[in-house]
Design an enzyme around this catalytic site. Structure first.
Site, PDB file in Angstrom:
ATOM      1  N   SER A  71      37.051  35.853  84.093  1.00 13.31           N
ATOM      2  CA  SER A  71      36.566  36.159  85.449  1.00 13.31           C
ATOM      3  C   SER A  71      37.552  36.886  86.346  1.00 13.31           C
ATOM      4  CB  SER A  71      36.106  34.878  86.136  1.00 13.31           C
ATOM      5  OG  SER A  71      34.904  34.468  85.547  1.00 13.31           O
ATOM      6  N   LYS A  74      36.135  40.100  87.573  1.00 19.62           N
ATOM      7  CA  LYS A  74      34.998  40.217  88.503  1.00 19.62           C
ATOM      8  C   LYS A  74      35.274  41.049  89.766  1.00 19.62           C
ATOM      9  CE  LYS A  74      32.191  36.221  87.030  1.00 19.62           C
ATOM     10  NZ  LYS A  74      32.732  35.622  85.837  1.00 19.62           N
ATOM     11  N   TYR A 197      28.648  42.748  79.994  1.00 21.19           N
ATOM     12  CA  TYR A 197      29.364  41.706  80.749  1.00 21.19           C
ATOM     13  C   TYR A 197      30.379  40.982  79.853  1.00 21.19           C
ATOM     14  CZ  TYR A 197      30.209  37.190  82.973  1.00 21.19           C
ATOM     15  OH  TYR A 197      30.824  36.074  83.481  1.00 21.19           O
ATOM     16  N   TYR A 249      36.021  29.848  93.305  1.00 20.96           N
ATOM     17  CA  TYR A 249      34.850  28.979  93.101  1.00 20.96           C
ATOM     18  C   TYR A 249      34.837  27.792  94.073  1.00 20.96           C
ATOM     19  CZ  TYR A 249      34.876  31.614  88.724  1.00 20.96           C
ATOM     20  OH  TYR A 249      34.906  32.596  87.800  1.00 20.96           O
ATOM     21  N   VAL A 267      38.781  31.713  83.080  1.00 20.70           N
ATOM     22  CA  VAL A 267      38.921  30.544  82.206  1.00 20.70           C
ATOM     23  C   VAL A 267      39.884  30.737  81.033  1.00 20.70           C
ATOM     24  CG1 VAL A 267      36.731  29.398  82.729  1.00 20.70           C
ATOM     25  CG2 VAL A 267      36.800  31.162  80.961  1.00 20.70           C
TER      26      VAL A 267
HETATM   27  N1  GLU Z   1      33.246  34.947  80.459  1.00 23.91           N
HETATM   28  C1  GLU Z   1      33.244  33.710  81.192  1.00 23.91           C
HETATM   29  C2  GLU Z   1      31.826  33.252  81.443  1.00 23.91           C
HETATM   30  O1  GLU Z   1      30.999  34.030  81.768  1.00 23.91           O
HETATM   31  C3  GLU Z   1      33.985  33.878  82.482  1.00 23.91           C
HETATM   32  C4  GLU Z   1      34.084  32.611  83.276  1.00 23.91           C
HETATM   33  C5  GLU Z   1      35.388  32.464  84.037  1.00 23.91           C
HETATM   34  O2  GLU Z   1      36.408  33.022  83.649  1.00 23.91           O
HETATM   35  O3  GLU Z   1      35.391  31.742  85.071  1.00 23.91           O
HETATM   36  O4  GLU Z   1      31.515  32.098  81.279  1.00 23.91           O
END
Ligand code: GLU
Length: 314
Positions: A71, A74, A197, A249, A267
């Site tokens: 993420s 993003k 994605y 988050y 993550v």
């Molecule tokens: N590729 C992960 C997902 O979509 C990213 C989530 C993250 O890094 O918070 O679940």
């Protein structure tokens, strides 16, 4: 030291090194397991890097080790959507409100508009992926990869294993996407959008690369080493605002309160933060907490911000 003052590289190096050494002892947390390939991460890996808006690089620990962006991509993905479609169109599909929910929450769509709350959570990033220009999935992915490479100032490879591992197990992200398709927030094909994605989540960076991308945001969109204006200052300020309110988050509020910097975690164990006008800072350690943030890196950035008084409100 307030925001008006600049920091000597000696001071930055000294403080960052001290924090690196103390956080190395922190054994809390575990690698993410819901993407099977991420569970294999080496728990000992740890690195911190800082890149100034002048392009100066400081790095500690496993600085050669590459990890998937997850993420942390993003904000950069969102910035490309802004560049491609403009803010009005982008925000007809995705909102600007924090959720107070986890990164993969199913309660991710606003009640009336059915837009995802913001582009920093999975639903919002899947929606922004669908806005990237290109006829085929390859064209879309290449556009994202090119954008990230311009921000990092170097080529970035894809981790095929992590990409395929996520693609095979992403039932939750699929569920969210079906809901968005039902509400016409997602106009493109579900599997094609998810494929792009997942691929952009699996682009590989080092902490120096990530800190360089962060430094480009700190430098109002101008890549500090190449000197190229990759994003406009307006695109950067929108991106940083959303990172500030939504990047961490369900601990975004606590992070704003205690750290006071726009930041984003992933993550894989990556976290980066931006000190506008000064530098980007990034770290990697795969041991994450229950909210999906790397223990060592979040603690390190928190401590660094406290010691140097980096909060944007200081
Ligand atoms: N590729 C992960 C997902 O979509 C990213 C989530 C993250 O890094 O918070 O679940």
């Amino acid at each position: 030291m307030g925001m008006g003052q600049s920091f000597s590289s000696t001071l930055l190096r000294q403080e960052l090194e001290k924090i690196f050494v103390s956080q190395q002892k922190n054994q809390q947390g575990h690698p993410a397991t819901y993407i099977p390939e991420l569970a294999k991460a080496n728990r000992d890996h740890f690195s911190l890097a800082l890149v100034t808006t002048q392009g100066e690089v400081l790095a500690f620990g496993d600085k050669e080790v590459r990890f998937t962006m997850q993420s942390t991509s993003k904000p950069f993905l969102y910035s490309l959507a802004l560049k491609t479609k403009g803010p009005e169109f982008v925000h007809s599909k995705v909102g600007v409100e924090p959720t107070g929910e986890a990164f993969n929450s199913i309660i991710e769509l606003e009640e009336k508009s059915h837009r995802p709350f913001n582009p920093m959570i999975n639903s919002g990033a899947i929606a922004t992926t669908s806005l990237i220009a290109g006829v085929t999935t390859d064209e879309k992915f290449l556009a994202i990869q090119k954008h990230f490479q311009e921000l990092a100032g170097k080529p970035l490879d894809l981790d095929e294993k992590v990409y395929l591992s996520e693609k095979a197990t992403a039932h939750r992200n699929r569920a969210i996407s079906y809901l968005m398709k039902y509400f016409n927030v997602l106009e493109e094909d579900i599997e094609e959008t998810l494929d792009v994605y997942f691929r952009q989540c699996s682009l590989l960076v080092t902490t120096v690369d990530l800190a360089m991308m962060a430094a480009t945001l700190a430098n109002k969109g101008r890549q500090p080493q190449a000197g190229k204006q990759v994003l406009s200052p307006e695109e950067v300020s929108r991106t940083l605002s959303l990172m500030f309110t939504c990047g961490m988050y369900d601990s975004a509020g606590e992070w704003a309160f205690n750290v006071g910097l726009p930041a984003k975690s992933g993550v894989s164990g990556a976290v980066f933060a931006v000190v506008p006008g000064k530098f980007g800072i990034a770290g990697f350690s795969p041991n994450i907490d229950e909210k999906g943030h790397s223990y060592r890196v979040s603690e390190a950035i928190k401590e660094f911000s406290k010691i140097l008084n980096l909060s944007i409100f200081s």
